[in-house]
Each structure stands twice: as C-alpha cells, then as structure tokens.
Design an enzyme around this catalytic site. Structure first.
Site, PDB file in Angstrom:
ATOM      1  N   CYS A  32       0.843  -1.203   0.000  1.00  0.00           N
ATOM      2  CA  CYS A  32       0.000   0.000   0.000  1.00  0.00           C
ATOM      3  C   CYS A  32       0.877   1.252   0.000  1.00  0.00           C
ATOM      4  O   CYS A  32       2.007   1.221   0.496  1.00  0.00           O
ATOM      5  CB  CYS A  32      -0.888   0.061   1.246  1.00  0.00           C
ATOM      6  SG  CYS A  32      -2.070  -1.280   1.418  1.00  0.00           S
ATOM      7  N   ASP A  33       0.314   2.329  -0.548  1.00  0.00           N
ATOM      8  CA  ASP A  33       0.970   3.616  -0.426  1.00  0.00           C
ATOM      9  C   ASP A  33      -0.091   4.703  -0.443  1.00  0.00           C
ATOM     10  O   ASP A  33      -1.037   4.638  -1.230  1.00  0.00           O
ATOM     11  CB  ASP A  33       1.966   3.859  -1.562  1.00  0.00           C
ATOM     12  CG  ASP A  33       2.826   5.069  -1.272  1.00  0.00           C
ATOM     13  OD1 ASP A  33       3.830   4.917  -0.552  1.00  0.00           O
ATOM     14  OD2 ASP A  33       2.488   6.176  -1.723  1.00  0.00           O
ATOM     15  N   SER A  34       0.057   5.684   0.433  1.00  0.00           N
ATOM     16  CA  SER A  34      -0.923   6.767   0.544  1.00  0.00           C
ATOM     17  C   SER A  34      -0.266   8.117   0.284  1.00  0.00           C
ATOM     18  O   SER A  34       0.871   8.359   0.703  1.00  0.00           O
ATOM     19  CB  SER A  34      -1.540   6.799   1.949  1.00  0.00           C
ATOM     20  OG  SER A  34      -2.192   5.591   2.253  1.00  0.00           O
TER      21      SER A  34
END
Length: 199
Positions: free
Chosen positions: A70-72
C-alpha cells in the site's frame, strides 16, 4: 495461506489485526522518490498504485502466500504530497490545508504467490475526501512537536493525535488510516483468495 504486509506502517498492521488477520511484516525499502521520478506523467491514482506495486514486488515472499502493498498520498489543490519529513514542511502543509478539504488516495496491490511464483495480481486505488479543521497555533506547534505528522501521508492521522483536527471524511476511514479493508477484500477476491481464509 498467510498474508505478508509489505509495509512498516503500525497503522496498517493495527487495522489488519483488528480485522482478524495476523500478517507477516516485511519492509520493501523501495526508493519512492526515484520511482515517482521514473513515471511518465501519471495520474495521482497511477502514482500511488505504482508505489504499492513496487513495494509488494520488492519483498521476499514465501512459496504460498498473498502479499499486500500500500501507499498513501494527499492530493491537495492539484498537488500530490507524501510524508512531510520535517517540522517545517509539516507546519507549512497544515497552514495550507487548515479549514479546507483534500483527497487522501491509497494505492493497493495484492499478489498471490503459489509454488514460489506470482500467479495472481490485482491493483486499485481508494480515494477519500478529508475535511481539515483549523488548529490554533499552539495546538499545531504541540502536534508537530509530537513527531506524529512528520512520518504519515499528508502530515496527519485520523486514528492518532491528528484526529483532533479532522472535522470529517467522506469515504472509507480505513483507507485514510492506510489500508482499505473493503478494497483489499475485493482485490483478494480477484486473485482467488477469500478474505475469510486469512482469518
């Protein structure tokens, strides 16, 4: 089958644990800035999905497992921003977003590994509107002094001290924390892994 979380984020780990999954944590060490530089005019969603995929693909995997990366990042007034890194950047960012709204975009990539090889892959992004409050100068300085906003996407949390300064969100709160449970369940389904088999 076990789930490998390609992230050192304690918030993502906490979400998965509270939802019945005890993942194995492995950190990818992906150079995020270099990856972003290599992309050719991507949309904000393409950027975070590319980062999530790179993280998932970079870690050592087991013979049978699923990997979640994941990456935000925060999209604010047309600019995509990640972790502030320094008190100065965190302060400037909060002074800009106070009383306004931004969109927290989290990219997700799920890899299914069978027999030591990747046999399934699914990626998508989740976008949630965040309505920022207006902390007083004293509150903002105290928040920055905790160090919390320096190391999180957009310079805020909703599940920590930053939650005091978020007036509301429109969308999936787990995505703002770092991993969307509904989206991850759908991506797991696309690679043939019912989420209930990971509980």
């Amino acid at each position: 089958m076990r789930l490998i979380l390609a992230s050192q984020s304690p918030a993502r780990l906490s979400i998965l644990r509270s939802a019945g999954i005890e993942p194995v944590v492995r950190v990818s060490g992906v150079d995020e800035d270099a990856l972003i530089e290599s992309l050719d005019n991507p949309t904000p969603e393409e950027t975070v999905v590319a980062l999530s995929a790179a993280k998932a693909e970079a870690i050592e995997h087991d013979d049978e497992c699923v990997i979640v990366g994941c990456d935000s990042m925060l999209l604010f007034e047309g600019e995509l921003v990640g972790k502030p890194g320094t008190p100065e950047v965190a302060r400037e960012r909060w002074q800009r977003v106070a009383g306004k709204s931004g969109v927290l975009i989290t990219g997700h990539t799920v890899l299914r590994v069978s027999g030591g090889a990747v046999t399934g892959r699914a990626s998508a992004a989740e976008s949630t509107t965040v309505r920022f409050g207006t902390p007083s100068e004293e509150e903002l300085e105290a928040y920055i002094a905790t160090g919390e906003p320096l190391h999180v996407a957009g310079g805020f949390t909703i599940d920590g001290r930053g939650g005091w300064f978020i007036d509301g969100i429109d969308g999936d709160h787990t995505s703002v924390i770092g991993i969307s449970l509904p989206l991850t369940r759908r991506l797991l389904g696309q690679v043939g892994v019912p989420v209930s088999t990971l509980w």
